[in-house]
Design an enzyme around this catalytic site. Structure first.
Site, PDB file in Angstrom:
ATOM      1  N   ARG A 167     -41.871 -17.970 -62.122  1.00 28.89           N
ATOM      2  CA  ARG A 167     -42.075 -19.383 -61.781  1.00 28.89           C
ATOM      3  C   ARG A 167     -43.233 -19.474 -60.803  1.00 28.89           C
ATOM      4  NH1 ARG A 167     -37.891 -22.233 -63.927  1.00 28.89           N
ATOM      5  NH2 ARG A 167     -35.910 -21.154 -64.138  1.00 28.89           N
ATOM      6  N   GLY A 192     -40.436 -23.987 -70.766  1.00 33.19           N
ATOM      7  CA  GLY A 192     -39.779 -25.288 -70.717  1.00 33.19           C
ATOM      8  C   GLY A 192     -40.735 -26.412 -70.362  1.00 33.19           C
ATOM      9  N   ASN A 193     -40.188 -27.456 -69.751  1.00 32.94           N
ATOM     10  CA  ASN A 193     -41.002 -28.632 -69.446  1.00 32.94           C
ATOM     11  C   ASN A 193     -42.147 -28.303 -68.488  1.00 32.94           C
ATOM     12  OD1 ASN A 193     -39.139 -28.072 -67.483  1.00 32.94           O
ATOM     13  ND2 ASN A 193     -38.570 -30.195 -67.096  1.00 32.94           N
ATOM     14  N   THR A 195     -43.621 -25.370 -67.975  1.00 33.13           N
ATOM     15  CA  THR A 195     -44.583 -24.546 -68.704  1.00 33.13           C
ATOM     16  C   THR A 195     -45.436 -25.405 -69.631  1.00 33.13           C
ATOM     17  OG1 THR A 195     -42.937 -22.800 -68.684  1.00 33.13           O
ATOM     18  CG2 THR A 195     -44.776 -22.536 -70.202  1.00 33.13           C
ATOM     19  N   ASP A 223     -31.141 -25.664 -72.500  1.00 30.72           N
ATOM     20  CA  ASP A 223     -30.378 -26.909 -72.321  1.00 30.72           C
ATOM     21  C   ASP A 223     -30.515 -27.862 -73.514  1.00 30.72           C
ATOM     22  OD1 ASP A 223     -29.891 -25.898 -69.851  1.00 30.72           O
ATOM     23  OD2 ASP A 223     -31.115 -27.344 -68.750  1.00 30.72           O
ATOM     24  N   ARG A 377     -27.782 -16.520 -70.516  1.00 31.92           N
ATOM     25  CA  ARG A 377     -29.252 -16.543 -70.662  1.00 31.92           C
ATOM     26  C   ARG A 377     -29.825 -15.218 -71.145  1.00 31.92           C
ATOM     27  NH1 ARG A 377     -32.265 -19.043 -65.570  1.00 31.92           N
ATOM     28  NH2 ARG A 377     -32.941 -16.904 -65.634  1.00 31.92           N
TER      29      ARG A 377
HETATM   30  P1  ATP Z   1     -37.148 -23.655 -67.298  1.00 32.09           P
HETATM   31  O1  ATP Z   1     -36.549 -24.531 -68.340  1.00 32.09           O
HETATM   32  O2  ATP Z   1     -36.648 -22.281 -67.336  1.00 32.09           O
HETATM   33  O3  ATP Z   1     -37.107 -24.272 -65.939  1.00 32.09           O
HETATM   34  P2  ATP Z   1     -39.934 -24.283 -67.125  1.00 32.09           P
HETATM   35  O4  ATP Z   1     -41.080 -24.049 -68.020  1.00 32.09           O
HETATM   36  O5  ATP Z   1     -39.621 -25.710 -66.827  1.00 32.09           O
HETATM   37  O6  ATP Z   1     -38.704 -23.532 -67.729  1.00 32.09           O
HETATM   38  P3  ATP Z   1     -40.903 -23.843 -64.444  1.00 32.09           P
HETATM   39  O7  ATP Z   1     -40.580 -22.722 -63.522  1.00 32.09           O
HETATM   40  O8  ATP Z   1     -40.618 -25.230 -64.006  1.00 32.09           O
HETATM   41  O9  ATP Z   1     -40.147 -23.482 -65.776  1.00 32.09           O
HETATM   42  O10 ATP Z   1     -42.452 -23.794 -64.816  1.00 32.09           O
HETATM   43  C1  ATP Z   1     -43.038 -22.653 -65.434  1.00 32.09           C
HETATM   44  C2  ATP Z   1     -44.468 -22.494 -65.044  1.00 32.09           C
HETATM   45  O11 ATP Z   1     -45.195 -23.693 -65.284  1.00 32.09           O
HETATM   46  C3  ATP Z   1     -44.660 -22.149 -63.579  1.00 32.09           C
HETATM   47  O12 ATP Z   1     -45.545 -21.057 -63.508  1.00 32.09           O
HETATM   48  C4  ATP Z   1     -45.220 -23.404 -62.974  1.00 32.09           C
HETATM   49  O13 ATP Z   1     -46.119 -23.106 -61.930  1.00 32.09           O
HETATM   50  C5  ATP Z   1     -45.939 -24.063 -64.128  1.00 32.09           C
HETATM   51  N1  ATP Z   1     -45.921 -25.530 -64.013  1.00 32.09           N
HETATM   52  C6  ATP Z   1     -44.833 -26.301 -63.815  1.00 32.09           C
HETATM   53  N2  ATP Z   1     -45.169 -27.602 -63.776  1.00 32.09           N
HETATM   54  C7  ATP Z   1     -46.509 -27.657 -63.946  1.00 32.09           C
HETATM   55  C8  ATP Z   1     -47.476 -28.717 -63.982  1.00 32.09           C
HETATM   56  N3  ATP Z   1     -47.117 -29.999 -63.861  1.00 32.09           N
HETATM   57  N4  ATP Z   1     -48.780 -28.388 -64.173  1.00 32.09           N
HETATM   58  C9  ATP Z   1     -49.145 -27.102 -64.279  1.00 32.09           C
HETATM   59  N5  ATP Z   1     -48.292 -26.064 -64.271  1.00 32.09           N
HETATM   60  C10 ATP Z   1     -47.000 -26.317 -64.092  1.00 32.09           C
HETATM   61 MG    MG Z   2     -37.859 -26.735 -66.279  1.00 31.54          MG
END
Ligand code: ATP
Ligand code: MG
Length: 451
Positions: A167, A192-193, A195, A223, A377
């Protein structure tokens, strides 16, 4: 380079939703390189998938979602995924990279594997894995991983991600500069969102710099909270594993005198896993999800209902989604490195409150709490998810080769499609408390309203 929209030359189909203004190809598509006969047929660029095909005879029909009461048809369409006869990239010019970010989810390795294999079938030789999420673009001492069919052949037999996840991390501009240095012109992003927000920003930055890069996402959310998609990979496996935890909670509760089993499942803002696992197991008496407010105390509260269950059935099982009842917990404002708010533990809270409550009223109760999150997971994908991952992985590569950018792949209304990233991440998909599925879940648990 001349930037054009891939859909400029297709017949407009009446719609309330289309990719035209958003999905972008980096150069004129018509001069593309012919794709070989490897795919046993091609998808026509004009193919459309309707997102909704239900005809509600009246707006009052249970579960109907009519935008306006005089309109009982809801018609929305998106582009059908799959191999195109003409491809935008010359396979020998492609350097493809794969990155997995966020938390773990069953099926990540299945998707990585299928992307690599499909790229190789196209004739791509340069395929790399970026280790440990977006951080891996810069992580010192950790180098990109060379990927080939030989490397990925058996990785789907285990859970986790071959590439690792993380993350937080570098900013988008630095990532794009790093991609430029490495000569990456296809980027497959599994996450996810957060990413996907990152992937979309990378796509926009590439366009700004006029780099011909196809950024394609594969939504990873255990989810199942991505808009418009029937389901996302890992969800099926999660529900199946969750049932095991529920069954253990049931056995513990059932074997104890006045036993109560509490199981906390994933679902930060959406209760799909809790709802589906409750429905599937048939052993849950109370299902609590973030979308449906509830009380713990008072005559209509969960605790009073648990008392009723102990007195009538002798035991009870509660299934709670992690994002449910956050209003009962102290807000910490703590965030993870990606900026996501760290939730309080609602399972522990319900356990403590139940123990206190039954002590106060002098009714013996044996309360046990199970949190199977990491066991779920880290699982290997089941057969249904294995198939979904294989199709999504293949389609991600077909989409990139067709010249789509800033898209993500999914299954909508039983068909596989390409969607513009911003359309699916604007907010999380949630369980509709007025939907038939939630009503079926309530019918199955037999629980009352807790308000
Ligand atoms: P999960 O469902 O497991 O939470 P996720 O993709 O939402 O998955 P995050 O940890 O929120 O997981 O984000 C993953 C990566 O995306 C991180 O490296 C984070 O820095 C980057 N990231 C999150 N939000 C943004 C954004 N708005 N713009 C650019 N990069 C982002
Ligand atoms: Mg997320």
């Amino acid at each position: 380079p001349h930037l054009t929209d891939i859909f400029d030359d297709v017949d407009p189909i009446p719609s309330t939703f289309c990719l035209k203004s958003r999905s972008v190809v980096s150069e004129d598509f018509s001069g593309g390189y012919p794709s070989d006969e490897k795919w046993h047929g091609y998808i026509n660029n004009n193919d459309r998938v309707l997102l909704k095909t239900i005809h509600y005879s009246s707006p009052t029909s249970a579960g109907a979602e009519c935008i306006d009461p005089s309109c009982t048809w809801v018609e929305q369409w998106v582009h059908r995924a799959g191999p195109r006869e003409k491809i935008y990239f010359k396979p020998e010019d492609v350097k493809a990279a794969i990155v997995t970010c966020g938390g773990l989810c069953p099926g990540l390795n299945d998707v990585i594997r299928q992307i690599v294999i499909t790229l190789e079938i196209y004739g791509v030789k340069k395929i790399i894995g970026i280790p440990f999420g977006y951080r891996g673009f810069f992580k010192e001492g950790i180098h990109e991983m060379q990927l080939s069919r030989k490397v990925v052949q058996n990785i789907h037999l285990a859970g986790g991600s071959l590439l690792g996840v993380s993350r937080g991390g570098p900013n988008v501009s630095d990532i794009v500069s790093n991609m430029e240095e490495r000569g990456i012109n296809m980027l497959f992003v599994l996450g996810g969102n957060g990413t996907h927000a990152g992937a979309n920003a990378i796509h926009n930055e590439c366009r700004k710099r006029r780099m011909k890069v196809a950024v394609v996402g594969v939504p990873k959310t255990i989810d199942n909270d991505i808009l418009l998609m029937d389901k996302t990979f890992g969800f099926d496996t999660a529900v199946e594993e969750a049932q095991r935890a529920i069954n253990s909670a049931y056995i513990e509760a059932h074997s104890a005198y006045h036993g109560i089993g509490i199981v906390k499942l994933m679902g930060r803002s959406s209760g799909f896993i809790a709802m589906h696992a409750s429905l599937a197991s048939g052993q849950v008496d109370v299902c609590l999800i973030p979308e449906v407010p509830f009380r713990l105390h008072g005559p209509h509260g969960v605790l009073n209902y648990l008392k009723f269950l102990l007195e009538t059935k002798g035991s009870a099982v509660v299934c709670v989604a992690e994002g449910a009842g956050q209003n009962f917990l102290e807000k910490t404002n703590a965030t993870d490195p990606s900026g996501n708010i760290i939730l309080g533990d609602i399972g522990v809270h319900i356990q403590q409150e139940s123990k206190k409550y039954f002590k106060e009223i002098g009714l013996p109760a044996d309360v046990k709490y199970i949190d199977p999150t990491y066991m779920i997971r880290a699982c290997r994908a089941n057969a249904a998810d294995g198939i979904l991952c294989a199709v999504l992985g293949q389609n991600a590569v077909h989409g990139a080769f067709a010249g789509y950018g800033g898209i993500t792949v999914g299954i909508c209304n039983t068909h596989y499609v390409y969607l513009p990233i911003p359309e699916v991440i604007s907010y999380p998909k949630e369980v509709d408390p007025n939907s038939r599925m939630w009503h079926r879940c309530l019918t199955s648990t037999g629980q009352p309203d807790f308000v």
